[in-house]
Design an enzyme around this catalytic site. Structure first.
Site, PDB file in Angstrom:
ATOM      1  CB  VAL A   1      -0.908   0.026   1.259  1.00  0.00           C
ATOM      2  CG1 VAL A   1      -1.709   1.311   1.313  1.00  0.00           C
ATOM      3  CG2 VAL A   1      -1.832  -1.182   1.265  1.00  0.00           C
TER       4      VAL A   1
ATOM      5  CG  ASN B   1       9.031   7.485  -3.189  1.00  0.00           C
ATOM      6  OD1 ASN B   1       8.468   6.670  -3.924  1.00  0.00           O
ATOM      7  ND2 ASN B   1       9.325   8.718  -3.561  1.00  0.00           N
ATOM      8  NE  ARG B   2       6.393   0.809   2.263  1.00  0.00           N
ATOM      9  CZ  ARG B   2       5.142   0.809   1.776  1.00  0.00           C
ATOM     10  NH1 ARG B   2       4.480   1.942   1.609  1.00  0.00           N
ATOM     11  NH2 ARG B   2       4.559  -0.327   1.464  1.00  0.00           N
ATOM     12  CG  PHE B   3      11.982   9.469   2.304  1.00  0.00           C
ATOM     13  CD1 PHE B   3      12.918   8.489   2.604  1.00  0.00           C
ATOM     14  CD2 PHE B   3      12.436  10.773   2.131  1.00  0.00           C
ATOM     15  CE1 PHE B   3      14.270   8.792   2.731  1.00  0.00           C
ATOM     16  CE2 PHE B   3      13.782  11.083   2.258  1.00  0.00           C
ATOM     17  CZ  PHE B   3      14.702  10.092   2.566  1.00  0.00           C
TER      18      PHE B   3
END
Ligand SMILES: Cc1cc2nc3c(=O)[nH]c(=O)nc-3n(C[C@H](O)[C@H](O)[C@H](O)COP(=O)(O)O)c2cc1C
Length: 223
Positions: free
Chosen positions: A13, A190-192
């Site tokens: 997700v 971006n999982r940032f």
């Protein structure tokens, strides 16, 4: 819909949220703001994991948050349950609010203490009668033979207490988690992700009032 279990590596997700650049002055302000937002989007935002320790290591379960104020986070349980015994032997505790649908998580580390008996009395008195009777009968976390035995014990207590107020069992009541660290996590592209953690300004691991700005310093962590 989500992917079935054998597609876990492909299950992904993507998170996008408004920017989260200012955690504000105190963990209490931010917790209250996020909680009120969660209450609009999430069922049972008050369901949180409570992690405790025993001689074998950490263990977690969900309980319901019943209050938060400057001194801490309050929940109610059986003091003789596994978690109750663990917290009375070792008050070190962690909470987690997993608000996936908002791409948010709040983590709390602190020490648990038993709330004043009057506070447990007043919350117990507010509970539905059926829950009060169940709490009277249940020896939480102990082995019980079968559902029929539970039912018989419930019915016997209901008959015994007929027409009377159900007294709070001495072994049932609240814990307050006094925090020394609280992290607010918000998922980003971006999982940032954004992570802000309030730590004690003096570098200690002593709990402090959640409303006292000078006690806390927010720092941003790499995701
Ligand atoms: C949504 C949800 C809410 C729960 N709320 C409570 C609660 O407020 N208090 C409680 O003692 N147990 C609650 N439980 C049950 C606990 O997860 C756990 O099974 C029980 O407290 C026994 O834990 P223990 O054996 O580690 O002491 C809840 C479970 C769920 C799934």
């Amino acid at each position: 819909m989500s992917e079935p279990v054998d597609r876990l590596p492909q299950t992904r997700v993507s998170y996008e949220s408004p920017t989260f650049d200012d955690p504000g002055p105190t963990p209490l302000d931010l917790f209250r703001r996020w909680y009120d937002e969660a209450a609009e989007h999430i069922r049972e935002p008050n369901a949180m994991t409570v992690s405790t320790l025993d001689e074998w290591g950490p263990t977690s379960r969900i309980v319901l948050l019943k209050g938060v104020d400057a001194p801490g986070f309050v929940f109610f349980t059986d003091y003789d349950s596994d978690k109750g015994r663990q917290l009375r032997a070792d008050p070190r505790v962690a909470l987690n609010f997993p608000w996936h649908d908002m791409h948010r998580q709040i983590r709390v580390r602190g020490l648990a203490e038993v709330v004043a008996p009057e506070d447990s009395d007043s919350y117990f008195a507010m509970r539905p009668r059926g829950s009060q009777i169940a709490a009277t009968v249940s020896r939480q976390s102990r082995i019980v033979g079968d559902r029929a035995q539970m039912r018989a014990e419930y019915d016997a207590a209901a008959a015994r207490l007929e027409g009377r107020e159900v007294p709070r069992p001495e072994s049932w009541g609240g814990f307050r988690v006094r925090a020394f660290e609280i992290e607010f996590w918000q998922g980003q592209r971006n999982r940032f992700h954004d992570r802000w953690v309030f730590r004690r300004s003096d570098g200690s691991h002593e709990p402090a009032a959640l409303s006292q700005a000078s006690a806390w310093t927010p720092v941003r962590l790499y995701p």
